[in-house]
Design a protein around this motif. Structure first.
Motif, PDB file in Angstrom:
ATOM      1  N   ALA A 257      14.440  -5.396 -11.706  1.00 50.89           N
ATOM      2  CA  ALA A 257      14.859  -4.553 -10.584  1.00 50.89           C
ATOM      3  C   ALA A 257      13.814  -3.500 -10.218  1.00 50.89           C
ATOM      4  CB  ALA A 257      16.187  -3.884 -10.903  1.00 50.89           C
ATOM      5  N   GLY A 258      13.131  -2.947 -11.188  1.00 51.46           N
ATOM      6  CA  GLY A 258      12.122  -1.930 -10.873  1.00 51.46           C
ATOM      7  C   GLY A 258      12.740  -0.603 -10.503  1.00 51.46           C
ATOM      8  N   GLU A 259      11.911   0.390 -10.342  1.00 53.47           N
ATOM      9  CA  GLU A 259      12.394   1.731 -10.044  1.00 53.47           C
ATOM     10  C   GLU A 259      12.990   1.794  -8.641  1.00 53.47           C
ATOM     11  OE1 GLU A 259      12.707   4.583 -11.750  1.00 53.47           O
ATOM     12  OE2 GLU A 259      12.273   3.319 -13.485  1.00 53.47           O
ATOM     13  N   ASP A 260      14.117   2.441  -8.558  1.00 49.09           N
ATOM     14  CA  ASP A 260      14.834   2.478  -7.290  1.00 49.09           C
ATOM     15  C   ASP A 260      14.037   3.177  -6.196  1.00 49.09           C
ATOM     16  OD1 ASP A 260      17.466   1.786  -6.107  1.00 49.09           O
ATOM     17  OD2 ASP A 260      17.397   3.905  -5.600  1.00 49.09           O
ATOM     18  N   ILE A 261      13.327   4.201  -6.562  1.00 50.24           N
ATOM     19  CA  ILE A 261      12.621   5.014  -5.578  1.00 50.24           C
ATOM     20  C   ILE A 261      11.517   4.215  -4.875  1.00 50.24           C
ATOM     21  CG2 ILE A 261      10.922   5.977  -7.191  1.00 50.24           C
ATOM     22  CD1 ILE A 261      11.484   8.711  -5.773  1.00 50.24           C
ATOM     23  N   ILE A 262      10.969   3.233  -5.588  1.00 52.45           N
ATOM     24  CA  ILE A 262       9.945   2.381  -4.992  1.00 52.45           C
ATOM     25  C   ILE A 262      10.543   1.534  -3.872  1.00 52.45           C
ATOM     26  CG2 ILE A 262       8.358   0.464  -5.469  1.00 52.45           C
ATOM     27  CD1 ILE A 262       8.051   1.653  -8.295  1.00 52.45           C
ATOM     28  N   TYR A 263      11.769   1.057  -4.127  1.00 49.04           N
ATOM     29  CA  TYR A 263      12.444   0.290  -3.081  1.00 49.04           C
ATOM     30  C   TYR A 263      12.706   1.158  -1.857  1.00 49.04           C
ATOM     31  CZ  TYR A 263      13.128  -3.775  -6.001  1.00 49.04           C
ATOM     32  OH  TYR A 263      12.921  -4.893  -6.746  1.00 49.04           O
ATOM     33  N   ASP A 264      13.170   2.371  -2.113  1.00 52.05           N
ATOM     34  CA  ASP A 264      13.444   3.303  -1.011  1.00 52.05           C
ATOM     35  C   ASP A 264      12.233   3.416  -0.082  1.00 52.05           C
ATOM     36  OD1 ASP A 264      15.928   4.307  -0.685  1.00 52.05           O
ATOM     37  OD2 ASP A 264      15.652   6.100  -1.911  1.00 52.05           O
ATOM     38  N   GLY A 265      11.088   3.671  -0.676  1.00 47.83           N
ATOM     39  CA  GLY A 265       9.863   3.820   0.096  1.00 47.83           C
ATOM     40  C   GLY A 265       9.498   2.537   0.832  1.00 47.83           C
ATOM     41  N   ALA A 266       9.637   1.427   0.144  1.00 45.53           N
ATOM     42  CA  ALA A 266       9.265   0.144   0.749  1.00 45.53           C
ATOM     43  C   ALA A 266      10.159  -0.171   1.955  1.00 45.53           C
ATOM     44  CB  ALA A 266       9.367  -0.964  -0.292  1.00 45.53           C
ATOM     45  N   PHE A 267      11.454   0.076   1.795  1.00 43.75           N
ATOM     46  CA  PHE A 267      12.367  -0.209   2.905  1.00 43.75           C
ATOM     47  C   PHE A 267      12.003   0.633   4.129  1.00 43.75           C
ATOM     48  CE2 PHE A 267      15.674  -1.307  -0.536  1.00 43.75           C
ATOM     49  CZ  PHE A 267      15.290  -2.635  -0.524  1.00 43.75           C
ATOM     50  N   LYS A 268      11.721   1.887   3.905  1.00 45.40           N
ATOM     51  CA  LYS A 268      11.357   2.756   5.024  1.00 45.40           C
ATOM     52  C   LYS A 268      10.123   2.216   5.730  1.00 45.40           C
ATOM     53  CE  LYS A 268      13.578   7.112   4.179  1.00 45.40           C
ATOM     54  NZ  LYS A 268      13.789   7.293   2.705  1.00 45.40           N
ATOM     55  N   GLN A 269       9.140   1.804   4.947  1.00 50.75           N
ATOM     56  CA  GLN A 269       7.888   1.276   5.498  1.00 50.75           C
ATOM     57  C   GLN A 269       8.097   0.101   6.434  1.00 50.75           C
ATOM     58  OE1 GLN A 269       4.456  -0.100   3.183  1.00 50.75           O
ATOM     59  NE2 GLN A 269       4.933   1.588   1.792  1.00 50.75           N
ATOM     60  N   CYS A 270       9.054  -0.774   6.073  1.00 51.17           N
ATOM     61  CA  CYS A 270       9.151  -2.027   6.834  1.00 51.17           C
ATOM     62  C   CYS A 270      10.384  -2.068   7.726  1.00 51.17           C
ATOM     63  CB  CYS A 270       9.080  -3.226   5.900  1.00 51.17           C
ATOM     64  SG  CYS A 270      10.420  -3.337   4.740  1.00 51.17           S
ATOM     65  N   GLY A 271      11.020  -0.930   7.943  1.00 46.65           N
ATOM     66  CA  GLY A 271      12.112  -0.890   8.923  1.00 46.65           C
ATOM     67  C   GLY A 271      13.428  -1.469   8.448  1.00 46.65           C
ATOM     68  N   VAL A 272      13.588  -1.571   7.134  1.00 45.04           N
ATOM     69  CA  VAL A 272      14.862  -2.052   6.589  1.00 45.04           C
ATOM     70  C   VAL A 272      15.759  -0.841   6.334  1.00 45.04           C
ATOM     71  CG1 VAL A 272      15.965  -3.158   4.613  1.00 45.04           C
ATOM     72  CG2 VAL A 272      13.845  -4.111   5.553  1.00 45.04           C
ATOM     73  N   ILE A 273      16.975  -0.879   6.858  1.00 46.93           N
ATOM     74  CA  ILE A 273      17.889   0.254   6.706  1.00 46.93           C
ATOM     75  C   ILE A 273      18.718   0.080   5.439  1.00 46.93           C
ATOM     76  CG2 ILE A 273      19.901   1.405   7.714  1.00 46.93           C
ATOM     77  CD1 ILE A 273      18.712   0.704  10.457  1.00 46.93           C
ATOM     78  N   ARG A 274      18.690   1.097   4.606  1.00 50.48           N
ATOM     79  CA  ARG A 274      19.396   0.990   3.337  1.00 50.48           C
ATOM     80  C   ARG A 274      20.820   1.529   3.452  1.00 50.48           C
ATOM     81  NH1 ARG A 274      17.118   2.363  -2.735  1.00 50.48           N
ATOM     82  NH2 ARG A 274      18.930   1.484  -3.789  1.00 50.48           N
ATOM     83  N   LEU A 275      21.798   0.734   3.085  1.00 48.95           N
ATOM     84  CA  LEU A 275      23.192   1.166   3.086  1.00 48.95           C
ATOM     85  C   LEU A 275      23.573   1.627   1.685  1.00 48.95           C
ATOM     86  CD1 LEU A 275      24.753  -1.739   5.161  1.00 48.95           C
ATOM     87  CD2 LEU A 275      23.815   0.428   5.971  1.00 48.95           C
ATOM     88  N   LYS A 276      24.551   2.503   1.620  1.00 46.27           N
ATOM     89  CA  LYS A 276      24.883   3.094   0.327  1.00 46.27           C
ATOM     90  C   LYS A 276      26.155   2.529  -0.291  1.00 46.27           C
ATOM     91  CE  LYS A 276      22.129   6.754   1.780  1.00 46.27           C
ATOM     92  NZ  LYS A 276      21.892   6.027   3.052  1.00 46.27           N
ATOM     93  N   SER A 277      26.976   1.873   0.509  1.00 46.86           N
ATOM     94  CA  SER A 277      28.259   1.412  -0.042  1.00 46.86           C
ATOM     95  C   SER A 277      28.773   0.210   0.728  1.00 46.86           C
ATOM     96  CB  SER A 277      29.287   2.543   0.047  1.00 46.86           C
ATOM     97  OG  SER A 277      29.569   2.808   1.406  1.00 46.86           O
TER      98      SER A 277
END
Lengths: 459, 459
Positions: A257-277
């Motif tokens: 899975a890797g560190e969550d914060i890395i995913y956060d940054g990556a999603f922002k970079q490529c226009g993927v919107i992260r949902l929380k629930s």
């Protein structure tokens, strides 16, 4: 064959072999052959079972070699000890697409890990694509194909779900049934990138949801996701935010899975919107399907309850939406109907006026006024429960909204007495979307805006 | 008369005069006299209307002086210009409890503010208590009295709501109908403190919800709330978190909202639990009604979907709940049913075992095992949608839970195909509570724990 053609074999196969097809019928047996038939698969089915000549009235074959013709897709549902052998037969036969339903691979033990590796290698050499193992496969309501065991309702909702759990093929939420779904399982071969490339220009799909535990080919994913997110909303529920969650992922899909914060940054970079629930997933499905992709900054709130208006106001500020400065003209239209001691602001409290002129009339005037106000981007209506017929203003909303196309109208139907059916009816108007609470209505508009900005950004 | 006796006049009046009683019938007229009759008020009603001798078949009086007997409660629903006069008549008559339904006071303009002040003063001098103005009054499902205009379903749910909006008298949420409710309106006299003192030892009320915009008598509130929160859960939805929200409050209930962070600190001091959304209010109602007030630290998760288990795991960590370290014995019971390659952990993934032994059997074994594990405080079950009958395990839950009383069981019913009715049925068991998502189920247990700690704390 390019990746899109390869993925078509999984989503729209013209013929399917089911290896390890069982004769046991009834829900409790999770028989994927039976549910494929029930779902209404329009192609040819070839059950493969060494001990059967016929299953559910369909001619069965003792092994893959006996099949009278080539099939586009094979599904392997045998115990894990027989999967390698079945895979070899598929490759010898020249089959180019295989779903491995069976469990007990990288998610299980060392032996399973080694087995998965070997299967992936022989498939790659032969140019055969694999979905899984440890997957429920694919659901395509447009074509009528479903490899999951679940007796799914067939839906043509233009939402695709790309998931690492079979749960999602049953619909993650109670009111949203996805038109297309794929469970990537252990991702020994087909991964998010392959499916995104297939969905990128798919005219049947307008919104894409990802349920992600881990990722392979990170760089390629960023590249493809950035491109796709310019064409349609890409929303992700990335799990394994917590330490224990990441541990659990290792024994579920075998992903790192890797560190969550890395995913956060990556999603922002490529226009993927992260949902929380999961709640948010359900809210955004209807939001993206019903509203055009506009940026909302200035909200008007129409309410019959001062208290509800304040709750909605708090929610706006927390979602970084402003309360619109309504024009004198707009305010005047409602003020003219209100008692002299009452001054109108935003939230527009229509209750004092309603006691004089009746609720439907005042609501209609207020809605028309704020929709025509050029300082307003969207409207939240806090409606009382339709326990009183006088509060059922769905017709007024439909007629008024038709004149002001483009401004989203979101509804918080307060009070206890509404049923799911009433809400569903309301939504059929497609002029306004109903949410369980004002907070969720406002958050949905904020996310819609986030996507509109992604789409409109230059880079 | 002490405050409890005074409040009884509002919640259980034996006779009521309705001043400004209208003859207009039908929902659109929001006729409080009509809805009081429909609600089934068991006491005596005296309509007061200068132009009527009879309303809805009940003898009407031209003014308060004509009433043949003393009444316990008067409701004033006239235009604001007549309220002061009506109030004076009530006082002359010796009436000790008055609800002022009318609007146009401190929430409106300077004239309204002055009027409200004068009314409050003459009432105080006379020893008459006032609820309002700008209120829908009281609802008491136990006694059968409701002063609101809404045609409410009568409920004896042992929850009381003390609110600054009438919205709450209609039930804030779609599935919760409160047994007792009071709308404080502008709070020119009766405030949170009075009502809390009345509810403190009320045997009909087990849980108290506050909807608060602002507060009077802060010090006294802290003192009373600290005492009451040791006896029953006190939950608050404090609005006006945002700047714009606070402005709106001034023109709604005329309250001064003050800085939000001050409220946060005050609530913590006196054991009041702050809720963040309407969703949470709905979740906590069923949580507090169904579970005993236990502290939950160590969760077991039983899931048929690995992906759902991970979502639940993330939620536990985010709510500061641990995943329990299950005993060898517990793990062994499910491992014995699972394929040899599969090792059981927490979340307890029962899917591989279910494919061999059937879902209901494995679920029952797993639930019994974790409930009897002394390392487990509560259980979250991630259940598939009951689209398959085999997944309907409500009977198993009921029977198993009965043997292990005291450990909360929360349910996330995943998948789209469940109706509100199915969920409601499920809840009638009262052995397990169903939530729309795993995240909300876990958050509810965290809040339950917060209350248990408040109750168990020494100070």
């Amino acid at each position: 064959m390019d990746v899109i053609d390869q993925m078509r074999l999984f989503f729209e196969p013209r013929s399917v072999a089911v290896i390890g097809a069982s004769r046991r019928t009834g829900y409790e047996h999770f028989n994927l052959l039976e549910s494929m038939i029930t779902y209404g698969y329009p192609g040819k089915i070839y059950p493969v079972n060494p001990n059967a000549d016929e299953i559910f009235g369909i001619r069965a074959y003792h092994n893959i070699n006996e099949l009278p013709e080539m099939v586009e897709l094979a599904i392997i549902g045998t115990p894990r000890s027989e999967v390698l052998h079945a895979m070899r037969s598929c490759i010898r036969k020249g089959i180019k697409a295989v779903i491995i339903f069976s469990q007990g691979f990288a998610e299980a033990d060392e032996e399973g890990k080694a087995l998965q590796k070997e299967i992936a290698e022989i498939a790659r050499e032969a140019g055969t694509r694999i979905l899984g193992p440890n997957t429920l496969g694919v659901t395509n309501g447009f074509y009528g194909f479903s490899s999951g065991f679940a007796q799914l309702e067939r839906s043509k909702l233009p939402i695709a779900v790309v998931s690492q759990t079979g749960m999602i093929l049953q619909g993650f939420t109670r009111s949203t049934i996805f038109g297309k779904g794929i469970d990537l399982g252990n991702m020994c071969d087909i991964d998010f990138v392959d499916v995104l490339e297939y969905l990128e220009d798919d005219p049947e799909v307008k919104v894409i949801f990802l349920h992600m535990e881990g990722i392979k080919r990170g760089r390629k994913f960023l590249e493809v996701a950035r491109r796709v997110s310019k064409k349609k909303p890409l929303l992700v529920l990335k799990t394994g935010r917590s330490n224990r969650g990441r541990e659990a992922i290792r024994s579920h899909s075998g992903s790192l899975a890797g560190e969550d914060i890395i995913y956060d940054g990556a999603f922002k970079q490529c226009g993927v919107i992260r949902l929380k629930s999961i709640d948010e997933l359900q809210d955004m499905a209807k939001t993206f399907l019903n509203f055009s992709w506009v940026e909302v900054r200035r909200m008007a709130i129409i309410t019959a309850t001062g208290g509800g208006g304040i709750i909605a106001t708090d929610a706006c500020e927390e979602s970084n939406l402003e309360l619109a400065q309504l024009s004198r003209e707009t305010l005047g239209k409602v003020e003219d109907l209100s008692p002299p001691w009452f001054s109108i602001g935003n939230p527009v409290d229509i209750w004092p006026a309603s006691l004089v002129h009746g609720y439907p009339k005042v609501f209609g005037v207020a809605l028309g006024a704020v929709l025509s106000d050029k300082n307003v981007d969207a409207v939240l209506c806090v409606l009382p429960s339709p326990v009183h017929k006088v509060f059922d203003v769905s017709g007024i909303i439909e007629r008024t909204a038709a004149k002001f196309d483009g401004k989203p109208i979101v509804i918080w139907r307060a009070g206890y007495l509404y049923s799911e059916e009433q809400v569903a009816l309301f939504e059929k108007n497609r002029k306004a979307v109903v949410y369980p609470t004002g907070e969720r209505a406002v958050r949905a508009l904020a996310t819609l805006t986030e996507y509109a900005k992604i789409r409109n950004s230059k880079d």
